[in-house]
Structure formats: structure tokens, C-alpha cells
Design a protein around this motif. Structure first.
Motif, PDB file in Angstrom:
ATOM      1  N   ALA A   1      66.794  41.759 -62.213  1.00  0.00           N
ATOM      2  CA  ALA A   1      66.948  40.775 -63.297  1.00  0.00           C
ATOM      3  C   ALA A   1      67.426  41.417 -64.596  1.00  0.00           C
ATOM      4  N   LYS A   2      67.431  42.744 -64.645  1.00  0.00           N
ATOM      5  CA  LYS A   2      67.898  43.442 -65.845  1.00  0.00           C
ATOM      6  C   LYS A   2      69.416  43.472 -65.938  1.00  0.00           C
ATOM      7  N   HIS A   3      70.080  43.022 -64.878  1.00  0.00           N
ATOM      8  CA  HIS A   3      71.540  43.073 -64.834  1.00  0.00           C
ATOM      9  C   HIS A   3      72.104  41.672 -64.617  1.00  0.00           C
ATOM     10  N   GLU A   4      73.287  41.427 -65.147  1.00  0.00           N
ATOM     11  CA  GLU A   4      73.893  40.102 -65.054  1.00  0.00           C
ATOM     12  C   GLU A   4      74.143  39.698 -63.607  1.00  0.00           C
ATOM     13  N   LEU A   5      74.627  40.637 -62.792  1.00  0.00           N
ATOM     14  CA  LEU A   5      74.852  40.325 -61.380  1.00  0.00           C
ATOM     15  C   LEU A   5      73.537  40.020 -60.669  1.00  0.00           C
ATOM     16  N   GLY A   6      72.493  40.707 -61.090  1.00  0.00           N
ATOM     17  CA  GLY A   6      71.172  40.437 -60.527  1.00  0.00           C
ATOM     18  C   GLY A   6      70.714  39.025 -60.850  1.00  0.00           C
ATOM     19  N   LEU A   7      70.953  38.596 -62.079  1.00  0.00           N
ATOM     20  CA  LEU A   7      70.598  37.234 -62.471  1.00  0.00           C
ATOM     21  C   LEU A   7      71.394  36.213 -61.673  1.00  0.00           C
ATOM     22  N   ASP A   8      72.672  36.539 -61.432  1.00  0.00           N
ATOM     23  CA  ASP A   8      73.504  35.635 -60.634  1.00  0.00           C
ATOM     24  C   ASP A   8      72.944  35.502 -59.217  1.00  0.00           C
ATOM     25  N   PHE A   9      72.496  36.626 -58.658  1.00  0.00           N
ATOM     26  CA  PHE A   9      71.920  36.586 -57.312  1.00  0.00           C
ATOM     27  C   PHE A   9      70.636  35.767 -57.300  1.00  0.00           C
ATOM     28  N   ILE A  10      69.792  35.967 -58.296  1.00  0.00           N
ATOM     29  CA  ILE A  10      68.530  35.221 -58.374  1.00  0.00           C
ATOM     30  C   ILE A  10      68.808  33.727 -58.491  1.00  0.00           C
ATOM     31  N   ASP A  11      69.783  33.371 -59.327  1.00  0.00           N
ATOM     32  CA  ASP A  11      70.141  31.962 -59.479  1.00  0.00           C
ATOM     33  C   ASP A  11      70.633  31.373 -58.152  1.00  0.00           C
ATOM     34  N   PHE A  12      71.458  32.153 -57.442  1.00  0.00           N
ATOM     35  CA  PHE A  12      71.960  31.706 -56.141  1.00  0.00           C
ATOM     36  C   PHE A  12      70.798  31.511 -55.168  1.00  0.00           C
ATOM     37  N   TYR A  13      69.878  32.460 -55.169  1.00  0.00           N
ATOM     38  CA  TYR A  13      68.724  32.394 -54.261  1.00  0.00           C
ATOM     39  C   TYR A  13      67.888  31.157 -54.530  1.00  0.00           C
ATOM     40  N   TYR A  14      67.588  30.899 -55.805  1.00  0.00           N
ATOM     41  CA  TYR A  14      66.742  29.758 -56.136  1.00  0.00           C
ATOM     42  C   TYR A  14      67.468  28.426 -55.997  1.00  0.00           C
ATOM     43  N   THR A  15      68.781  28.470 -55.925  1.00  0.00           N
ATOM     44  CA  THR A  15      69.531  27.243 -55.686  1.00  0.00           C
ATOM     45  C   THR A  15      69.445  26.831 -54.221  1.00  0.00           C
ATOM     46  N   HIS A  16      69.544  27.808 -53.326  1.00  0.00           N
ATOM     47  CA  HIS A  16      69.696  27.488 -51.903  1.00  0.00           C
ATOM     48  C   HIS A  16      68.433  27.698 -51.066  1.00  0.00           C
ATOM     49  N   SER A  17      67.583  28.656 -51.407  1.00  0.00           N
ATOM     50  CA  SER A  17      66.431  28.941 -50.545  1.00  0.00           C
ATOM     51  C   SER A  17      65.423  27.794 -50.456  1.00  0.00           C
ATOM     52  N   PRO A  18      65.135  27.058 -51.541  1.00  0.00           N
ATOM     53  CA  PRO A  18      64.197  25.932 -51.385  1.00  0.00           C
ATOM     54  C   PRO A  18      64.708  24.882 -50.401  1.00  0.00           C
ATOM     55  N   ARG A  19      66.018  24.634 -50.425  1.00  0.00           N
ATOM     56  CA  ARG A  19      66.591  23.655 -49.489  1.00  0.00           C
ATOM     57  C   ARG A  19      66.454  24.143 -48.055  1.00  0.00           C
ATOM     58  N   LEU A  20      66.693  25.441 -47.858  1.00  0.00           N
ATOM     59  CA  LEU A  20      66.575  26.008 -46.514  1.00  0.00           C
ATOM     60  C   LEU A  20      65.144  25.888 -46.002  1.00  0.00           C
ATOM     61  N   VAL A  21      64.181  26.242 -46.851  1.00  0.00           N
ATOM     62  CA  VAL A  21      62.775  26.187 -46.451  1.00  0.00           C
ATOM     63  C   VAL A  21      62.352  24.752 -46.167  1.00  0.00           C
ATOM     64  N   ASP A  22      62.779  23.808 -47.005  1.00  0.00           N
ATOM     65  CA  ASP A  22      62.444  22.397 -46.775  1.00  0.00           C
ATOM     66  C   ASP A  22      63.036  21.908 -45.451  1.00  0.00           C
ATOM     67  N   PHE A  23      64.281  22.303 -45.199  1.00  0.00           N
ATOM     68  CA  PHE A  23      64.942  21.899 -43.955  1.00  0.00           C
ATOM     69  C   PHE A  23      64.196  22.451 -42.740  1.00  0.00           C
ATOM     70  N   LEU A  24      63.854  23.731 -42.778  1.00  0.00           N
ATOM     71  CA  LEU A  24      63.182  24.360 -41.639  1.00  0.00           C
ATOM     72  C   LEU A  24      61.765  23.825 -41.437  1.00  0.00           C
ATOM     73  N   SER A  25      61.115  23.437 -42.540  1.00  0.00           N
ATOM     74  CA  SER A  25      59.747  22.922 -42.422  1.00  0.00           C
ATOM     75  C   SER A  25      59.695  21.627 -41.619  1.00  0.00           C
ATOM     76  N   GLN A  26      60.836  20.932 -41.543  1.00  0.00           N
ATOM     77  CA  GLN A  26      60.911  19.682 -40.779  1.00  0.00           C
ATOM     78  C   GLN A  26      61.319  19.908 -39.330  1.00  0.00           C
ATOM     79  N   LYS A  27      61.650  21.164 -38.999  1.00  0.00           N
ATOM     80  CA  LYS A  27      62.090  21.493 -37.630  1.00  0.00           C
ATOM     81  C   LYS A  27      61.346  22.750 -37.169  1.00  0.00           C
ATOM     82  N   PRO A  28      60.111  22.583 -36.688  1.00  0.00           N
ATOM     83  CA  PRO A  28      59.244  23.725 -36.333  1.00  0.00           C
ATOM     84  C   PRO A  28      59.869  24.714 -35.346  1.00  0.00           C
TER      85      PRO A  28
END
Length: 244
Positions: A184-211
Motif C-alpha cells: 500500500a506504500k506504492h501507487e501500483l500496490g494501491l491499484d492492485f488493492i483496489d482491483f482486489y476489493y472490486t472483484h474478490s467480494p463478487r467472486l466470494v458471493d458467487f462461490l458461496s451460492q455454489k458449494p
């Protein structure tokens, strides 16, 4: 006589409550008016309308505006209202930031904004609002807004995919949290974190509905990859902690 007084008091309280409920139904009118004022850059009027909106909510819950908290609401049923409240505090924080004499009010509203953001599905969206604002260098007190972004997006302990794979308290999940703080100390790191938090919740929600799919994803993809990644970064992450 005592019973008559009690009945009269109950009737008075009931009428008062009815008035509060009726006022509560008008709250969104003040909110929409405030949003229009913000677009027109009429911030004094926006502040007044936002305070009326928040004041009505406080009255409805029999508290004061500064004591409004997410615990007063149903996190599922009132999700939209919670998001609206967070954005009201965000606009108030920006408005108060314009005046050096109102920095205390700005900090208080930022604190409320964080309180109504962390832990909710829209947390990442609100973090992005702060980051975009910070990138435009519009804040008079940029450190306060940077700290708010860090608390919402970086310091939040939620790690969706790792928690799904290993659990919230697992050592590997903790290593990945420290890795997030490091990049998070680097701009590219922040970009990665933003990307992760954009897509990972959707992935987890999707998988939670398909055991079955979730089991396969965890067993054959996520756990092996994350375990390997943690093995590679663990020494560097812990060395970094030692020198900090």
C-alpha cells in the motif's frame, strides 16, 4: 387520578411519536435537496439540508446526530439508507474542510463516514471516493483524508479470498494482510488493492451460492496458489515487520 395522568402521558407520547414518524417520512426530501445543492456548489445550503436529514434520523432513533451509529439499523434491510448516510457525512466532511475554522467538524464527519463504511458491501466504493478526491488534491487537510482512505481500504482486516480459504484468524491470512500493508506504500500496490476489493467480494458471493464449485476452487486453485505465494513472501514480510 394517577391512572388518568399516566394515560394522558401515554397519549401525549403516542402523539409525539406519530409526529416523529411523519417527520421521518420527509427525510429523503432533505437528502435529495442537499444532493442538488452539492451539484450546484451551494455548500451552505447543502450542509443545512444534510443536517436536517441526519437530525431527523437521530430524532427517529431517539438519539443525537453525533451518536448515530450503524448498529441502530438493520444491516441488510437498511443497506441503502446506510449508504446514503455515509455519503451525507462524506459531503459534509468536504464542505467543512473548506474552512480552517471547521476542521474539527470535518474530522468528526470523516469519522462518521468511516463508521458507516467499514464492514459493508459498499466499503470499497467509498474508499474509491476518497482516493479520487485525494488524487485531485482538493483537500485543505489532505492528511485527514489520506488517513480515512487508509483506515477504510488498507487497515480493514477483511481479506475475502484468503478468509474463504483459510479462515479469518489463520496465519496465512495474517501474512497476506501484512503484505497488503506493505504494498500500500506504492501507487501500483494501491491499484492492485483496489482491483482486489472490486472483484474478490463478487467472486466470494458467487462461490458461496455454489458449494461444489467453491470446494473445487478452494481445493485445486485458491489454496495451492495462496499457500505458495505466502511461502514466498513470508520471510520478506516478517523481515519488514522486524525493521519497522
Amino acid at each position: 387520578m394517577a391512572k388518568k395522568k399516566a394515560d394522558a402521558k401515554d397519549l401525549k407520547d403516542e402523539k409525539k411519536r406519530e409526529q416523529v414518524v411523519e417527520l421521518y417520512r420527509t427525510r429523503l426530501t432533505h437528502l435529495k435537496r442537499a444532493q442538488v445543492f452539492v451539484k450546484e456548489d451551494r455548500m451552505a445550503q447543502a450542509v443545512d439540508s444534510y443536517n436536517k436529514y441526519l437530525g431527523i434520523l437521530a430524532l427517529y432513533f431517539d438519539t443525537t446526530e453525533d451518536r448515530l451509529t450503524p448498529s441502530l439499523f438493520d444491516a441488510e434491510k437498511d443497506m441503502t439508507e446506510l449508504l446514503l448516510i455515509s455519503h451525507a457525512y462524506w459531503d459534509l466532511a468536504k464542505a467543512y474542510d473548506r474552512s480552517p475554522n471547521l476542521q474539527r467538524d470535518c474530522l468528526r464527519c470523516l469519522e462518521q463516514f468511516m463508521k458507516f463504511s467499514i464492514g459493508f458491501k459498499y466499503q470499497h466504493v467509498n474508499a474509491q471516493i476518497i482516493r479520487k478526491f485525494n488524487n485531485k488534491k482538493q483537500a485543505h487537510n489532505p492528511k485527514a483524508f489520506e488517513a480515512a482512505y487508509h483506515k477504510i481500504q488498507i487497515s480493514a482486516k477483511r481479506c475475502y479470498v484468503a478468509t474463504m480459504c483459510f479462515g479469518f484468524e489463520h496465519e496465512k491470512t495474517e501474512v497476506l494482510r501484512h503484505f497488503k500493508l506493505k504494498i500500500a506504500k506504492h501507487e501500483l500496490g494501491l491499484d492492485f488493492i483496489d482491483f482486489y476489493y472490486t472483484h474478490s467480494p463478487r467472486l466470494v458471493d458467487f462461490l458461496s451460492q455454489k458449494p461444489v464449485l467453491k470446494f473445487a476452487f478452494n481445493t485445486f486453485i485458491a489454496r495451492p496458489l495462496l499457500s505458495t505465494f505466502v511461502f514466498l513472501i513470508r520471510p520478506h514480510v516478517y523481515n519488514q515487520k522486524t525493521h519497522s
